[in-house]
Write a protein that holds these residues in place. Sequence first.
Motif, PDB file in Angstrom:
ATOM      1  N   PRO B 252       0.819  -1.224   0.000  1.00 35.91           N
ATOM      2  CA  PRO B 252       0.000   0.000   0.000  1.00 35.91           C
ATOM      3  C   PRO B 252       0.852   1.272   0.000  1.00 35.91           C
ATOM      4  O   PRO B 252       0.498   2.252  -0.661  1.00 35.91           O
ATOM      5  N   LEU B 253       1.975   1.244   0.709  1.00 40.57           N
ATOM      6  CA  LEU B 253       2.847   2.429   0.757  1.00 40.57           C
ATOM      7  C   LEU B 253       3.561   2.627  -0.580  1.00 40.57           C
ATOM      8  O   LEU B 253       3.644   3.742  -1.096  1.00 40.57           O
ATOM      9  N   LYS B 255       2.632   1.544  -3.542  1.00 39.24           N
ATOM     10  CA  LYS B 255       1.637   1.939  -4.548  1.00 39.24           C
ATOM     11  C   LYS B 255       1.291   3.424  -4.404  1.00 39.24           C
ATOM     12  O   LYS B 255       1.276   4.174  -5.390  1.00 39.24           O
ATOM     13  N   TYR B 256       1.030   3.830  -3.172  1.00 36.26           N
ATOM     14  CA  TYR B 256       0.726   5.234  -2.891  1.00 36.26           C
ATOM     15  C   TYR B 256       1.837   6.138  -3.422  1.00 36.26           C
ATOM     16  O   TYR B 256       1.587   7.143  -4.087  1.00 36.26           O
ATOM     17  N   ARG B 257       3.073   5.750  -3.128  1.00 33.29           N
ATOM     18  CA  ARG B 257       4.197   6.604  -3.526  1.00 33.29           C
ATOM     19  C   ARG B 257       4.334   6.673  -5.046  1.00 33.29           C
ATOM     20  O   ARG B 257       4.554   7.749  -5.614  1.00 33.29           O
ATOM     21  N   LEU B 259       2.003   6.215  -7.262  1.00 33.02           N
ATOM     22  CA  LEU B 259       0.867   6.954  -7.832  1.00 33.02           C
ATOM     23  C   LEU B 259       1.014   8.458  -7.658  1.00 33.02           C
ATOM     24  O   LEU B 259       0.614   9.221  -8.529  1.00 33.02           O
ATOM     25  N   THR B 260       1.551   8.901  -6.534  1.00 31.86           N
ATOM     26  CA  THR B 260       1.560  10.337  -6.262  1.00 31.86           C
ATOM     27  C   THR B 260       2.856  11.027  -6.686  1.00 31.86           C
ATOM     28  O   THR B 260       2.863  12.242  -6.836  1.00 31.86           O
ATOM     29  N   ALA B 261       3.946  10.266  -6.844  1.00 34.57           N
ATOM     30  CA  ALA B 261       5.201  10.893  -7.250  1.00 34.57           C
ATOM     31  C   ALA B 261       5.130  11.297  -8.719  1.00 34.57           C
ATOM     32  O   ALA B 261       4.615  10.544  -9.550  1.00 34.57           O
ATOM     33  N   ALA B 262       5.650  12.473  -9.024  1.00 30.50           N
ATOM     34  CA  ALA B 262       5.777  12.869 -10.431  1.00 30.50           C
ATOM     35  C   ALA B 262       6.863  12.007 -11.078  1.00 30.50           C
ATOM     36  O   ALA B 262       7.752  11.511 -10.392  1.00 30.50           O
ATOM     37  N   GLU B 265      10.144  13.047 -10.121  1.00 33.41           N
ATOM     38  CA  GLU B 265      10.561  12.638  -8.772  1.00 33.41           C
ATOM     39  C   GLU B 265      11.059  11.192  -8.778  1.00 33.41           C
ATOM     40  O   GLU B 265      12.057  10.870  -8.145  1.00 33.41           O
ATOM     41  N   ALA B 285      -1.345   1.470 -10.605  1.00 34.83           N
ATOM     42  CA  ALA B 285      -2.748   1.760 -10.289  1.00 34.83           C
ATOM     43  C   ALA B 285      -3.617   0.506 -10.329  1.00 34.83           C
ATOM     44  O   ALA B 285      -4.473   0.308  -9.471  1.00 34.83           O
ATOM     45  N   ILE B 314      12.503   3.267  -3.940  1.00 37.53           N
ATOM     46  CA  ILE B 314      11.331   4.148  -4.009  1.00 37.53           C
ATOM     47  C   ILE B 314      10.655   4.190  -2.641  1.00 37.53           C
ATOM     48  O   ILE B 314      10.303   5.255  -2.132  1.00 37.53           O
ATOM     49  N   LEU B 315      10.496   3.014  -2.045  1.00 34.08           N
ATOM     50  CA  LEU B 315       9.833   2.920  -0.735  1.00 34.08           C
ATOM     51  C   LEU B 315      10.552   3.773   0.305  1.00 34.08           C
ATOM     52  O   LEU B 315       9.917   4.448   1.114  1.00 34.08           O
ATOM     53  N   THR B 316      11.883   3.736   0.285  1.00 37.56           N
ATOM     54  CA  THR B 316      12.654   4.494   1.278  1.00 37.56           C
ATOM     55  C   THR B 316      12.999   5.895   0.772  1.00 37.56           C
ATOM     56  O   THR B 316      13.673   6.653   1.463  1.00 37.56           O
ATOM     57  N   ASN B 317      12.538   6.222  -0.441  1.00 28.71           N
ATOM     58  CA  ASN B 317      12.784   7.537  -1.042  1.00 28.71           C
ATOM     59  C   ASN B 317      14.279   7.854  -1.099  1.00 28.71           C
ATOM     60  O   ASN B 317      14.719   8.935  -0.711  1.00 28.71           O
TER      61      ASN B 317
END
Lengths: 404, 404
Positions: B252-253, B255-257, B259-262, B265, B285, B314-317
């Motif tokens: 879930p985290l 996927k969220y990231r 979906l919302t990251a440009a 980014e 999505a 990506i998860l840890t940015n």
Amino acid sequence: MNAIGVIVEYNPFHNGHAYHVRKSREAANADIVAAVMSGPFLQRGEPALISKWARTEMALNAGVDLVVELPYKFATQKAEIFAEGAVAILQALRCKAFCFGSEQGSIEPFIDTYHFLESKSDVFNEKLRLYMDMGNSFPKANALAFKDMSPSSGLLDLSQPNNILGYQYVSAALSREYPISPLTIKRTQAGYHDIALTENPIASATGIRKGLLTEKSNIADIEKYVPASTKEILAHYFIQYRTFHYWELYWPLLKYRILTAAVSELQKIYEVEEGIEYRLKEFAAASTSFQGFMERVKTKRYTWTRIQRICVHILTNTKKEEMCSGNSGPEYIRLLGINNRGRSYLQHIKKKLDLPLISKVGSLKGNSIELDIRAGAVHSLCLRPEDQAGYTKREFLPPVVIEE
Amino acid sequence: MNAIGVIVEYNPFHNGHAYHVRKSREAANADIVAAVMSGPFLQRGEPALISKWARTEMALNAGVDLVVELPYKFATQKAEIFAEGAVAILQALRCKAFCFGSEQGSIEPFIDTYHFLESKSDVFNEKLRLYMDMGNSFPKANALAFKDMSPSSGLLDLSQPNNILGYQYVSAALSREYPISPLTIKRTQAGYHDIALTENPIASATGIRKGLLTEKSNIADIEKYVPASTKEILAHYFIQYRTFHYWELYWPLLKYRILTAAVSELQKIYEVEEGIEYRLKEFAAASTSFQGFMERVKTKRYTWTRIQRICVHILTNTKKEEMCSGNSGPEYIRLLGINNRGRSYLQHIKKKLDLPLISKVGSLKGNSIELDIRAGAVHSLCLRPEDQAGYTKREFLPPVVIEE
């Protein structure tokens, strides 16, 4: 044909809204009622209880003829910008008037107050800055500055929440010299912020949401405050998705984002300023709920809703550059739903529209529509994994249509 | 006093690891065994099953004397960089040798192969590039290029997973002319990737994880493959947190990231390149699970583990600039756990250390330690909200100490 516009959130649609729609139609002797409605995130910085599509259905079932979306870039803003966007869209829809509920109940004090403050804007702004420098939040400083002006009798009581909002609508229309006429009807029941449900069949949306969320699925508890169609749509939504949408469900995502974003990334988010990014990072790790987080982050300088709006922008990853790009007015009219009368009206005014009318997204590019789509995708993320894609796909289908 | 180093993940510690520790000590006639161990995210791009603290306890209970952390900036990398970081830390700890398990079982072919490939590196690199241009993944192209060189007999079978990894360790030590000596012991049982649990008391960590995760909490099923202390620590962990850590819980985290990251980014994230960001956005999505997402994103060009590592970043940015900043060697030795013998050894070598020895974070700043701390915070996010802060606080406490 002529139309009266209303500016709404319908979170959810209730008896007070039905009264507002009916009275607005009467007040303007209008053929149709056109609503401009917030999308998935609302002015107070909260996720809508249910999707914008379900809220559109509620509106159409209860007397609204045409629903268009207030884009995210206006819907999640302080009252002034929210009002500017909403009134501009109603004007673009060629509504001859718009009508809002207020504690005041007659329009003249709004107009008089607007002209009074316009003529004294230098003094007012000076006082406003002074109160803000003293550490007051913007709404608080605004109210204090206005009180200081000792306006002559006949002016508006700007300590009342619906008067404040209405004032912003009137101000948006008058300052741009729109031909659209402002109208107001008196709200007599259920204060904006009332949370207790009573015997009175008109309750605030806040109270109704509290009834729905506190008792979880207990839709019967709010039955008498909403039209039958609203009740049915709420029940259907809950059966389909097993939940309504509320902040706590998004807390894991918000916490994750705040923990992993660099300070420099948070600083790019709209409305993140004055160092609040450090407070957000400081308190996210130790907070186990959105409520607890908010209570820690809150200071005198920031209203609760302002912090909630910041949280919405972080959640949706909305950058300053996306909200403030170029022309700040609406770029399109996004049709969410319509009935026969609404369709006739659109036929009637189609050639006079200054903005593109979108009934299916995909044709239009740009920050504003991308924000609307992204906000919808984020709103879906509290649903079960298998429901998210279906929810999101709805965004790309045609508007809700109700034949009467 | 002298030390033998081992490079480990212990996810979880099992009988094969105990054998490796015992044999390594014997092979070097060492006083202490020092392990450099991955933190919360592993070389194959997966979250560790349990915290690094619990894994450190397992190691100390089963014969390791000293555990230090392989920083995130090495632990989540392809074999070459993973090996460079690990060997450099063992060298910094003044280990006289390091010992790894391999299918080969004797060290000479590793050393011969290193010198052979060094002398033909131009030819080898040419072939490698050719195979990559043909669309092969890096490991595949590497194996094909090596095969093409038709190396004389006596060289290494580089199609075996533990030989490949061991070769990287040897290469890291020899190319930098470290005084540390490479040693190897033969792995006879349980292939690296074996997933079936059998009668054999040595099973792969993959098989053991599968046993734990498929049956959820069924720790009894893996009892005979792990030391009693491992079993106890796993059981304790599960009682405390009600879960182990695995990718689906972070979906879930992620996927969220995504979906919302440009796109811009995502492009800043380490290892995101060649347009994979578009594939990630395209499939996030509609995917309802991490497994489903991975299957859609996978192409011939990318190995599964490479995509998983991208997902970890990506998860840890984790941005490119954070992983590639300046000096690429280790900047500190982070002590995770120690027993009496380990403590004596540290006393003994303390003055000869080239790198700062950290037993409590907070004193040191910089990208590398910040990444380690952030990775730990992200690892905690699959736990219940009320457990996350406790898990995260552990990061700032002193190392695990076991008195023997």
